[in-house]
Design a protein around this motif. Structure first.
Motif, PDB file in Angstrom:
ATOM      1  N   UNK A  78       0.546  -1.215   0.218  1.00 21.35           N
ATOM      2  CA  UNK A  78      -0.260   0.028  -0.168  1.00 21.35           C
ATOM      3  C   UNK A  78       0.856   1.427   0.047  1.00 21.35           C
ATOM      4  N   UNK A  79       1.931   1.115   0.944  1.00 18.29           N
ATOM      5  CA  UNK A  79       2.955   2.374   0.799  1.00 18.29           C
ATOM      6  C   UNK A  79       3.534   2.813  -0.640  1.00 18.29           C
ATOM      7  N   UNK A  80       3.943   1.508  -1.135  1.00 17.88           N
ATOM      8  CA  UNK A  80       4.592   1.822  -2.525  1.00 17.88           C
ATOM      9  C   UNK A  80       3.651   2.216  -3.590  1.00 17.88           C
ATOM     10  N   UNK A  81       2.371   1.897  -3.095  1.00 15.96           N
ATOM     11  CA  UNK A  81       1.558   2.682  -4.120  1.00 15.96           C
ATOM     12  C   UNK A  81       1.531   4.065  -4.321  1.00 15.96           C
ATOM     13  N   UNK A  82       1.708   4.692  -3.164  1.00 20.84           N
ATOM     14  CA  UNK A  82       1.898   6.013  -3.020  1.00 20.84           C
ATOM     15  C   UNK A  82       3.326   6.348  -2.694  1.00 20.84           C
TER      16      UNK A  82
END
Length: 218
Positions: A78-82
């Motif tokens: 999830x963090x790598x998507x942002x």
């Protein structure tokens, strides 16, 4: 592992790390995802008896030894998507998340360097390095002083620079009771509070002997 929109807010479990005297919170370690299961084992402390010793057969000598096992998961997806708002995840994956747990079971480098310096000057260091008080927090009603006894990590996925981006950590712990902690310390106080809550829950559950198919008088 994104939560559904409109899902109820769930409290996160984790650890609170206090100084050895339990007077100051040094840091908080929260689980990214709460564990799916918690395994608990309690070993009674009974008096050692010989055959025919009628005085000790029913006697308990102290609080039971309680051990806990749980798995916690970390995932940077999830963090790598942002990436713009999650620089640490882009650079290190979940290495920082894992480090927060790994440092719970290791003395600080500065402390070991100080101990080595004392040894180098001929100072005899008898006691081990001071350890922090670690509290396992699983909701507001379960706050337990623990010692981490087992720790293993399975790193399951990596980014192009081989930083881990998904992992599962298995933890084994022993609950520290008043048999382990000095009376009057913060850890002992928290254990007594947890044990008192347990006793109140047990006292509130009243079951008549008739429920077991017995008469009112045994």
């Amino acid at each position: 592992m994104t939560s559904f929109p409109g899902a109820p807010q769930v409290l996160k479990g984790g650890f609170v790390v206090m100084d050895g005297e339990g007077k100051k919170v040094e840091r908080v370690v929260s689980f990214q995802y709460n564990p799916d299961a918690l395994t608990r084992a309690l070993a009674p402390r009974g008096a050692k008896t010989e055959m025919g010793d009628r005085l000790e057969g029913l006697r308990l000598t102290g609080m039971p030894v309680e051990t806990l096992k749980l798995d916690v998961e970390f995932d940077a997806t999830d963090r790598l998507e942002k990436p713009l708002g999650n620089k640490d995840a882009v650079e290190n994956g979940i290495a920082s998340d894992l480090a927060t747990l790994e440092t719970l079971i290791a003395p600080r480098v500065a402390d070991t360097a100080q101990a080595q310096a004392l040894a180098g000057t001929g100072t005899l260091e008898i006691l081990p390095l001071p350890s922090p008080l670690i509290l396992l927090v699983l909701g507001r009603n379960r706050l337990l002083p623990v010692r981490i006894t087992d720790f293993s990590i399975i790193e399951e996925a990596f980014d192009p620079r081989l930083n881990p981006i998904r992992a599962r950590v298995s933890l084994g712990m022993r609950v520290l009771s008043t048999e382990d902690l000095a009376w009057g310390t913060k850890g002992a106080e928290l254990f007594r509070a947890a044990q008192s809550r347990r006793e109140k829950l047990a006292d509130a559950r009243k079951t008549p002997v008739q429920a077991l198919g017995l008469s009112g008088t045994l």
